[in-house]
Design an enzyme around this catalytic site. Structure first.
Site, PDB file in Angstrom:
ATOM      1  N   SER A  34     -18.137   5.573  14.517  1.00  0.00           N
ATOM      2  CA  SER A  34     -17.711   6.881  15.155  1.00  0.00           C
ATOM      3  C   SER A  34     -16.757   6.383  16.206  1.00  0.00           C
ATOM      4  O   SER A  34     -15.717   6.020  15.948  1.00  0.00           O
ATOM      5  CB  SER A  34     -18.848   7.867  15.749  1.00  0.00           C
ATOM      6  OG  SER A  34     -18.446   9.131  15.686  1.00  0.00           O
ATOM      7  N   HIS A  49     -23.826  11.329   9.556  1.00  0.00           N
ATOM      8  CA  HIS A  49     -23.150  10.681  10.773  1.00  0.00           C
ATOM      9  C   HIS A  49     -24.377   9.964  11.512  1.00  0.00           C
ATOM     10  O   HIS A  49     -23.774   9.465  12.654  1.00  0.00           O
ATOM     11  CB  HIS A  49     -22.334  11.824  11.551  1.00  0.00           C
ATOM     12  CG  HIS A  49     -21.345  10.990  12.233  1.00  0.00           C
ATOM     13  ND1 HIS A  49     -20.213  10.509  11.821  1.00  0.00           N
ATOM     14  CD2 HIS A  49     -21.213  10.976  13.919  1.00  0.00           C
ATOM     15  CE1 HIS A  49     -19.647  10.096  12.854  1.00  0.00           C
ATOM     16  NE2 HIS A  49     -20.166  10.366  14.096  1.00  0.00           N
ATOM     17  N   ASP A  67     -21.325  14.210   6.018  1.00  0.00           N
ATOM     18  CA  ASP A  67     -21.058  13.779   7.472  1.00  0.00           C
ATOM     19  C   ASP A  67     -20.405  15.127   7.927  1.00  0.00           C
ATOM     20  O   ASP A  67     -19.350  15.780   7.625  1.00  0.00           O
ATOM     21  CB  ASP A  67     -20.125  12.703   7.703  1.00  0.00           C
ATOM     22  CG  ASP A  67     -19.991  12.566   9.379  1.00  0.00           C
ATOM     23  OD1 ASP A  67     -19.765  13.192  10.156  1.00  0.00           O
ATOM     24  OD2 ASP A  67     -19.822  11.243   9.367  1.00  0.00           O
TER      25      ASP A  67
END
Length: 277
Positions: A145, A254, A221
């Site tokens: 991320s 995620h 995600d």
């Protein structure tokens, strides 16, 4: 560096150290996994950069990477995501301030006193690793991320310093995404040209290159479409003839459930590159 945690893991040691950072002007924690072979020989290093709200604990406790680092004889260094402490500027939100350093060098007050994560990751931390651990000069970088963003930026801006780069669910166009726009405006100011130094898609479009980029992205995600925008990276790499290994995974989100599912393949990827001469 002061040892504050030590855990036996897959024949090696998962340690956590504390040290004072000259770049960040605060005490910092960093996780270091030393595989069994580190007892007798110098090994290459994989730097892992974590995402928003994380510290040095998330990756070392949730990813299961130690099994693979031991198998492939790689030291894994997992720093915190920002400067820390009551004297360090912060914000009452998860995507700015402590836990959200964005791996850049802030130029705007009050952030510019401590938020020099780019310098810390590129210069200070590798110097400490070379000084205190049985590390060779060969290193690679990865992250998740915000940390995937940091890994891509550091590799693209310093292609001779990192043997390989990979990322899970990276923010590839931060200057076009809400997370990046808000953080960059605070840390770097309103001059959007300064933002592009920390934008992987922009760096590639300006001619910055690496040999290859590996990315895994989950298609369930919640941040994929608005914040991450992986296809932007795929498109610019095709245009600039940069080799990629970009994989999309149905059903994965995620979280570290996603990271832990594929971290073994990322470590094997980096091990293959690090052991090539």
């Amino acid at each position: 560096m002061e040892l504050i945690e030590k855990h036996a893991s897959f024949g090696g040691w998962q340690n956590v150290y504390r040290h004072y950072s000259q770049s960040l002007k605060c005490e910092m924690n960093v996780g270091v996994y030393l595989p069994p072979k580190a007892a007798n020989e110098k090994l290459p290093v994989l730097y892992w950069l974590s995402g928003l709200t994380c510290n040095e604990q998330n990756f070392i406790t949730k990813s299961g990477m130690q099994r693979y680092a031991a198998e492939h004889n790689i030291i894994v260094v997992a720093p915190d995501t920002s400067p820390r402490g009551s004297h360090v500027a912060d914000a009452d939100r998860y995507d700015l301030g402590q836990g959200a350093g964005f791996y850049l060098n802030a130029t705007q007050a009050p952030w510019n006193e401590h938020y020099k994560m780019y310098d810390y990751i590129r210069n200070e931390l590798p110097d400490l690793v070379m000084q205190h651990f049985p590390a060779t000069t060969r290193k690679s970088i990865s992250g998740h991320s915000m940390g995937g963003l940091g890994a891509l930026v550091l590799a693209l801006r310093n292609p001779d310093e990192y043997v390989s780069v990979s990322a899970f669910s990276p923010i590839v166009s931060p200057s076009q995404a809400p997370w990046g726009q808000q953080a960059f405006a605070a840390y770097l100011g309103e001059n959007k040209d300064a933002w592009l130094d920390y934008d992987p898609v922009s760096l590639i479009s300006q001619g910055q290159r690496v040999a290859e980029i590996m990315v895994d992205q989950g298609l369930s995600d919640d941040f994929y479409a608005e914040q991450l925008r992986t296809p932007n990276l795929e498109k610019i790499c095709q245009e600039m003839n940069i080799k990629t290994l970009i994989r999309y995974h149905e059903g994965y989100d995620h979280s570290y459930y996603f990271v832990s599912s594929f971290i073994g393949e990322h470590i094997a990827y980096h091990a293959n590159k690090l052991n090539m001469r």
